[in-house]
Write a protein that holds these residues in place. Structure first.
Motif, short mmCIF file in Angstrom:
data_model
loop_
_atom_site.label_atom_id
_atom_site.label_comp_id
_atom_site.label_asym_id
_atom_site.label_seq_id
_atom_site.Cartn_x
_atom_site.Cartn_y
_atom_site.Cartn_z
N GLN B 8 0.68 -1.33 0.16
CA GLN B 8 0.07 -0.12 0.18
C GLN B 8 0.90 1.35 0.05
O GLN B 8 0.65 2.20 -0.73
N CYS B 9 2.03 1.20 0.70
CA CYS B 9 2.98 2.14 0.89
C CYS B 9 3.69 2.68 -0.48
O CYS B 9 3.53 3.67 -0.89
N ARG B 10 3.85 1.40 -0.93
CA ARG B 10 4.48 1.74 -2.41
C ARG B 10 3.69 2.20 -3.62
O ARG B 10 3.96 2.83 -4.25
N LEU B 11 2.31 1.91 -3.37
CA LEU B 11 1.47 2.33 -4.30
C LEU B 11 1.06 3.77 -3.99
O LEU B 11 0.97 4.63 -5.14
N LEU B 12 1.01 4.32 -2.92
CA LEU B 12 0.94 5.52 -2.55
C LEU B 12 1.96 6.52 -2.97
O LEU B 12 1.96 7.65 -3.56
N ASN B 13 3.38 5.84 -2.86
CA ASN B 13 4.57 6.61 -3.54
C ASN B 13 4.39 6.66 -4.90
O ASN B 13 4.80 7.61 -5.18
N ARG B 14 4.01 5.64 -5.62
CA ARG B 14 3.78 5.70 -6.95
C ARG B 14 2.85 6.90 -7.40
O ARG B 14 3.13 7.67 -8.34
N GLN B 15 1.87 7.07 -6.57
CA GLN B 15 0.80 8.13 -6.85
C GLN B 15 1.57 9.43 -6.73
O GLN B 15 1.44 10.37 -7.64
N PHE B 16 2.33 9.77 -5.88
CA PHE B 16 3.13 10.70 -5.72
C PHE B 16 4.01 11.09 -6.85
O PHE B 16 4.04 12.28 -7.52
N ILE B 17 4.65 10.13 -7.28
CA ILE B 17 5.75 10.04 -8.44
C ILE B 17 5.15 10.40 -9.63
O ILE B 17 5.56 11.22 -10.28
N ASP B 18 3.97 9.84 -9.97
CA ASP B 18 3.01 10.12 -11.18
C ASP B 18 2.67 11.42 -11.09
O ASP B 18 2.46 12.30 -11.90
N PHE B 19 2.43 12.08 -9.84
CA PHE B 19 1.92 13.72 -9.71
C PHE B 19 3.29 14.39 -9.61
O PHE B 19 3.00 15.73 -9.83
N GLY B 20 4.27 13.85 -9.71
CA GLY B 20 5.63 14.72 -10.22
C GLY B 20 6.52 15.26 -8.93
O GLY B 20 6.94 16.13 -9.03
N LEU B 21 5.79 14.48 -7.84
CA LEU B 21 6.57 14.89 -6.62
C LEU B 21 7.47 13.48 -6.12
O LEU B 21 7.29 12.36 -6.15
N PRO B 23 8.37 11.07 -3.06
CA PRO B 23 7.30 10.62 -2.02
C PRO B 23 7.40 11.47 -0.73
O PRO B 23 6.46 11.90 -0.16
N ILE B 24 8.97 11.65 -0.52
CA ILE B 24 9.13 12.22 0.91
C ILE B 24 8.38 13.76 0.82
O ILE B 24 7.55 14.26 1.79
N LEU B 25 8.37 14.49 -0.17
CA LEU B 25 8.06 15.84 -0.34
C LEU B 25 6.41 15.74 -0.47
O LEU B 25 5.60 16.57 0.20
N GLY B 26 6.02 14.59 -0.92
CA GLY B 26 4.47 14.32 -1.03
C GLY B 26 3.78 14.19 0.43
O GLY B 26 2.91 14.90 0.60
N TYR B 27 4.64 13.55 1.11
CA TYR B 27 4.09 13.16 2.60
C TYR B 27 4.13 14.28 3.32
O TYR B 27 3.16 14.69 4.16
N LEU B 28 5.25 15.27 3.09
CA LEU B 28 5.45 16.59 3.86
C LEU B 28 4.28 17.42 3.33
O LEU B 28 3.45 18.16 4.19
N LEU B 29 4.01 17.54 2.03
CA LEU B 29 2.84 18.50 1.61
C LEU B 29 1.58 17.80 2.02
O LEU B 29 0.64 18.82 2.54
N LEU B 30 1.38 16.68 2.21
CA LEU B 30 -0.02 16.28 2.73
C LEU B 30 -0.06 16.59 4.35
O LEU B 30 -1.41 17.11 4.67
N VAL B 31 0.94 16.54 5.06
CA VAL B 31 0.95 16.95 6.28
C VAL B 31 0.80 18.30 6.60
O VAL B 31 -0.26 19.15 7.23
N ILE B 32 1.43 19.22 5.50
CA ILE B 32 1.10 20.64 5.72
C ILE B 32 -0.15 20.95 5.35
O ILE B 32 -1.02 21.83 6.15
N LEU B 33 -0.74 20.59 4.10
CA LEU B 33 -2.14 20.71 3.80
C LEU B 33 -3.13 20.47 4.76
O LEU B 33 -4.05 21.11 4.96
N PHE B 34 -3.06 19.19 5.41
CA PHE B 34 -3.98 18.80 6.22
C PHE B 34 -4.16 19.69 7.58
O PHE B 34 -5.23 19.72 8.02
N THR B 35 -2.80 20.02 8.06
CA THR B 35 -2.69 20.85 9.26
C THR B 35 -3.35 22.30 8.79
O THR B 35 -4.14 22.68 9.84
N GLY B 36 -3.21 22.59 7.73
CA GLY B 36 -3.59 24.02 7.44
C GLY B 36 -5.43 23.87 7.36
O GLY B 36 -5.95 24.67 7.80
N PHE B 37 -5.61 22.93 6.62
CA PHE B 37 -7.08 22.74 6.57
C PHE B 37 -7.88 22.60 8.07
O PHE B 37 -8.90 23.05 8.39
#
Lengths: 226, 305
Positions: B8-21, B23-37
């Protein structure tokens, strides 16, 4: 009439189709046979305009894509869309009403259920019904018999006969030779990206024998079955 | 079970990579967005804790999709299956529980965790034979599929609107309308296959016009009950309501054009950033909309011409 001249298609250095020259007449049914990966689906997609290619495709219909009903090998359905809504979507796309869909549901599909819950064969029948409701002039059917039950196969064969009688152009592929024998006026054999043989009805048997000899050869003996 | 979560973790990482990010940046962005929201919600919305908790549970309901549950049942024994379902439900609601605890909503946090575990035990499967009726059947597919997938969010927005009327809170009411408008916009985030564009006997311009007209019509239809209630109970805020609707429709237009500007590819990082920035700075839409339109016409031409 559709005239294909010097059609070629390559993905990078891999050539899938080379110098295809074909002619399709109204009121005729054409079969395309070939092994998996021989380029049948690519040829269909090029003809439909779903893939770019080199060469020329001439037709009295302009643009030709607006007159083609294309049945893909593996039709795609969104989750949470019902069979009836899928038919509506394809009719809207061609600005046709589709009429009374329940009456035209010749395969007795559960149209009010989500299409994603359908079996492989039911999905194929839904996609076929949709392009028939569009009332196209040209039908490209990529393996219409694949996964479909025997009763529906009979209906599909009759539909193809009716399309011929209505002066439509029908081009289909199938991995079951008997289905092509029952429906086609001409069969083209696609091998290594080229049309290797084209035969009319009277020579279907010789094509089948040729394909058998080429395909089977001594492969079964190699298995050393005991 | 460990390999399942690693996958599941690898699949999520792939989603980030497909998005052009990365994975570490992706998780960081998720945390920031979620905290802001989360911060925005708790700061601006009355009864935010309830909305927040229900949002977490509605995400869990997506994990109860029948095909997915069936697959897990088929491949894992009963014990492992229950553990996986319990653990993944808990992991999904964990950020929400943390948010609730930080805001001293202990009871609701406990309720969300208990509900998440109960949902994993009950193995709720969506009844595939039941088709959710929708008023959008005439012009499939975006609103038809979007409405059925996200109807709990619409119900939630309705609940928030009711609370706004009961407690005479116009901001909360406007928030519920914003949720509905954002939901309508999200229906156009899903990229269809080329075939479902190719089928249209239209020029690229006609195709875009058709898509935009349907989107506007159905967005208006879906937000109509909310607008009517707001106009009746918060008449003095008619200007804000009109402004919100207007902005919603303009963003809808930008999203549709943006989607087809990069078609058949899915939404990518630069496009996502441009859209996100335009939310904070709406005048950017004056440049984005013509840019997306020109690109969309160019991208659609080989498929539709």
């Amino acid at each position: 009439m559709i005239q294909i001249d010097s059609l070629s298609k390559a993905y990078g250095s891999h050539i899938v189709l080379r110098d295809i020259r074909l002619q399709f007449e109204k009121g005729m049914v054409y079969g395309i046979v070939g092994e998996n990966g021989s380029g049948k689906t690519t040829l269909f997609k090029c003809l439909a305009g779903l893939e770019t290619c080199h060469g020329h495709i001439k037709s009295e219909f302009n643009p030709i894509k607006n007159h083609i009903g294309f049945l893909p090998t593996d039709p795609y359905f969104f989750s949470k869309i019902t069979g009836k809504e899928y038919l509506q979507l394809l009719c809207n796309a061609r600005k046709t009403s589709g009429g009374h869909m329940d009456e035209k549901n010749v395969f007795d599909l559960p149209l009010d259920q989500y299409a994603s819950t359908y079996s492989t064969g039911m999905k194929k029948k839904l996609a076929l019904t949709a392009i028939l409701l569009q009332q196209n002039d040209i039908y490209i059917l990529d393996e219409p018999y694949n996964g479909v039950d025997i009763h529906s196969n009979m209906i599909i064969t009759e539909i193809i006969h009716s399309l011929r009688a209505l002066n439509k152009v029908v081009i289909l592929s199938s991995h079951i030779f008997s289905t092509l024998r029952d429906t086609c006026d001409q069969i083209h054999h696609l091998r290594d990206g080229q049309i290797s043989t084209s035969v009319t009805r009277e020579n279907f048997d010789s094509l089948e024998a040729e394909m058998k000899a080429y395909t089977i050869g001594n492969r079964i003996a190699k298995l050393d079955l005991k | 079970m460990r390999s399942y979560f690693a996958l599941q973790c690898r699949l999520l990482n792939r989603q980030f990579i497909d998005f052009g990010l990365h994975p570490i940046l992706g998780y960081l962005l998720l945390v920031i967005l979620f905290t802001g929201f989360s911060a925005y919600l708790f700061y601006n919305v009355l009864y935010a804790a309830y909305v927040y908790g229900l949002l977490g549970l509605s995400i869990i309901s997506l994990l109860s999709e029948s095909g997915r549950v069936g697959f897990l049942k088929q491949h894992f024994n009963k014990n492992e299956f229950q553990k996986i379902r319990g653990l993944e439900n808990s992991l999904v609601v964990l950020p929400f529980i943390i948010g609730l605890v930080i805001n001293h909503q202990w009871l609701i946090a406990f309720g969300v965790l208990a509900a998440a575990l109960l949902m994993s035990l009950s193995n709720v499967e969506r009844n595939l034979n039941f088709t959710i009726p929708t008023p959008f059947y005439r012009y499939p597919f975006e609103f038809v599929t979007g409405f059925r997938k996200n109807y709990p969010v619409i119900l939630l927005a309705g609940f928030v609107l009711t609370m706004a009327v009961v407690y005479d809170n116009a901001n909360l009411g406007l928030f519920s309308l914003a949720v509905v408008l954002l939901l309508c916009l999200s229906y156009y985030m899903q990229t269809e296959t080329s075939y479902l564009v190719w089928i249209y006997a239209m020029t690229p311009f006609q195709f875009l016009l058709h898509k935009i007209t349907i989107a506007m019509m159905y967005t208006a239809l879906m937000s109509l009950p909310f607008i009517l209630v707001l106009l009746i109970f918060f008449t003095g805020h008619a200007g804000f309501i009109a402004l919100l609707l207007g902005l919603g429709l303009i963003y809808q237009l930008a999203t549709i054009l943006g989607k087809y500007a990069f078609f058949p590819a899915s939404i990518n990082l630069p496009q996502g950033i441009l859209m996100a920035v335009s939310f904070w700075f709406p005048p950017l839409l004056l440049i984005l909309i013509p840019y997306f339109y020109t690109r969309a016409i160019r991208q659609l031409k080989p498929i539709l011409a």
